[in-house]
Design an enzyme around this catalytic site. Structure first.
Site, PDB file in Angstrom:
ATOM      1  N   HIS A  79     -19.653 -11.926 -32.487  1.00  0.00           N
ATOM      2  CA  HIS A  79     -20.207 -10.681 -31.944  1.00  0.00           C
ATOM      3  C   HIS A  79     -20.299  -9.586 -33.001  1.00  0.00           C
ATOM      4  O   HIS A  79     -20.941  -8.568 -32.775  1.00  0.00           O
ATOM      5  CB  HIS A  79     -19.348 -10.178 -30.774  1.00  0.00           C
ATOM      6  CG  HIS A  79     -19.462 -11.035 -29.555  1.00  0.00           C
ATOM      7  ND1 HIS A  79     -20.602 -11.124 -28.801  1.00  0.00           N
ATOM      8  CD2 HIS A  79     -18.570 -11.868 -28.959  1.00  0.00           C
ATOM      9  CE1 HIS A  79     -20.415 -11.966 -27.797  1.00  0.00           C
ATOM     10  NE2 HIS A  79     -19.186 -12.434 -27.872  1.00  0.00           N
TER      11      HIS A  79
ATOM     12  N   ASP B 275     -14.810 -13.075 -21.828  1.00  0.00           N
ATOM     13  CA  ASP B 275     -15.763 -14.126 -21.451  1.00  0.00           C
ATOM     14  C   ASP B 275     -15.239 -14.940 -20.276  1.00  0.00           C
ATOM     15  O   ASP B 275     -16.022 -15.378 -19.423  1.00  0.00           O
ATOM     16  CB  ASP B 275     -16.055 -15.045 -22.648  1.00  0.00           C
ATOM     17  CG  ASP B 275     -17.207 -14.517 -23.488  1.00  0.00           C
ATOM     18  OD1 ASP B 275     -18.227 -14.117 -22.903  1.00  0.00           O
ATOM     19  OD2 ASP B 275     -17.078 -14.473 -24.719  1.00  0.00           O
TER      20      ASP B 275
ATOM     21  N   GLU C 160     -12.349 -19.707 -23.127  1.00  0.00           N
ATOM     22  CA  GLU C 160     -12.842 -18.450 -22.561  1.00  0.00           C
ATOM     23  C   GLU C 160     -13.913 -18.693 -21.496  1.00  0.00           C
ATOM     24  O   GLU C 160     -14.813 -17.892 -21.312  1.00  0.00           O
ATOM     25  CB  GLU C 160     -13.352 -17.537 -23.676  1.00  0.00           C
ATOM     26  CG  GLU C 160     -14.329 -18.183 -24.642  1.00  0.00           C
ATOM     27  CD  GLU C 160     -14.773 -17.226 -25.740  1.00  0.00           C
ATOM     28  OE1 GLU C 160     -14.560 -16.011 -25.634  1.00  0.00           O
ATOM     29  OE2 GLU C 160     -15.378 -17.720 -26.716  1.00  0.00           O
TER      30      GLU C 160
HETATM   31  C1  3PY Z   1     -13.263 -12.578 -25.109  1.00  0.00           C
HETATM   32  O1  3PY Z   1     -12.437 -11.899 -24.475  1.00  0.00           O
HETATM   33  O2  3PY Z   1     -14.210 -13.168 -24.586  1.00  0.00           O
HETATM   34  C2  3PY Z   1     -13.122 -12.720 -26.535  1.00  0.00           C
HETATM   35  O3  3PY Z   1     -13.834 -13.486 -27.130  1.00  0.00           O
HETATM   36  C3  3PY Z   1     -12.090 -11.881 -27.227  1.00  0.00           C
HETATM   37  O4  3PY Z   1     -11.876 -12.297 -28.516  1.00  0.00           O
HETATM   38 MG    MG Z   2     -15.462 -14.196 -26.069  1.00  0.00          MG
END
Ligand code: 3PY
Ligand code: MG
Length: 253
Positions: free
Chosen positions: A45, A173, A147
């Site tokens: 990101h 995520d 995630e």
């Molecule tokens: C998330 O919370 O999706 C992340 O990738 C944090 O690093």
């Molecule tokens: Mg993430």
């Protein structure tokens, strides 16, 4: 590469890092000099290309280690990230054992894996090539980021993949995959996070998490997370900027 970092991770040392998303080697110098154990260099990101990552890794002071979150689980990103001499990779969106196995394969030289071989900063541009190939598999860290609710369901299989050194939970995520984007305190999201952490604890696999703010980071450490990422460069800057303005210009919108 910080040779001791993988040992520290695997023996369960508490390792506190922070996320860098901006292409500023100065930030890597500042954060490593401040004493963070590791830096989360975010190609997924963040605004980092492989040349930026190289310069951030060059700037980070020992013993601070750099883990590069690659943009996606592809061989090209694994080799570009590791060629910078970073200590390892964080692989986003690992939803099953097959994906975890691919990331390990691209991270380890044969015979353990299929990492591509080339002259790069990781081997001092060829000057320490043999030494590097000899030691890299033992020193390179592979972190699977869980995630998505599919990854939560597959956690046992993911951590059973040989070469997965640690799991890192992405709460944001994960919350989105459960239809609750950003609601990381939602009881169902918290329960999913807890189930990943306890599966890892049962198999003594180090587990990490992204947190923002000292209370959340401290809570994660108390709960047994050992690879804790605390905050992100842009957030730290914008919070400090807002705090200054609250103090000096309280009527500012
Ligand atoms: C998330 O919370 O999706 C992340 O990738 C944090 O690093
Ligand atoms: Mg993430």
């Amino acid at each position: 590469m910080s040779a001791a970092f993988r040992d520290r991770l695997l023996r369960g040392d508490r390792l506190v890092g922070t996320l860098l998303s901006l292409p500023s080697p100065e930030l890597a110098e500042i954060a490593s000099a401040a004493g963070f154990d590791w830096l989360f260099l975010d190609m997924e990101h963040g605004a980092l290309d492989p040349g930026d990552v190289l310069r951030l890794v060059q700037a980070a002071r020992e013993p601070c280690a750099c883990l590069v979150r690659i943009p996606e689980n592809r061989e090209m990103w694994v080799k570009k990230a590791l060629d910078t001499g970073a200590s390892g990779i964080i692989v986003p969106h690992v939803n099953d054992a097959a994906e975890a196995a691919l990331a390990v394969r691209w991270s380890k030289y044969p015979p353990e894996g299929g990492r591509s071989v080339g002259f790069s900063r990781a081997n001092v541009y060829g000057a320490r090539f043999e030494e590097h190939v000899e030691t890299a598999n033992k020193e390179t860290v592979v972190v699977a980021q869980v995630e998505h609710i599919d990854g939560v369901r597959a956690i046992e299989a993911i951590i059973d993949v040989p070469g997965v050194d640690a799991v890192f939970i992405g709460p944001y995520d994960l919350s989105a995959s459960m239809g609750k984007p950003g609601r990381i305190q939602d009881p169902d999201v918290r329960e999913a996070i807890r189930s990943v952490a306890s599966a890892c604890a049962a198999k003594k696999v180090p587990v990490g998490i992204f947190t923002a703010g000292i209370p959340a980071s401290a809570e994660a450490l108390r709960e047994g997370y050992t690879l804790v990422c605390s905050g992100i460069d842009v957030g730290l800057y914008s919070e400090s900027a807002a705090a200054i303005l609250r103090g000096l210009k309280p009527r500012n919108p």
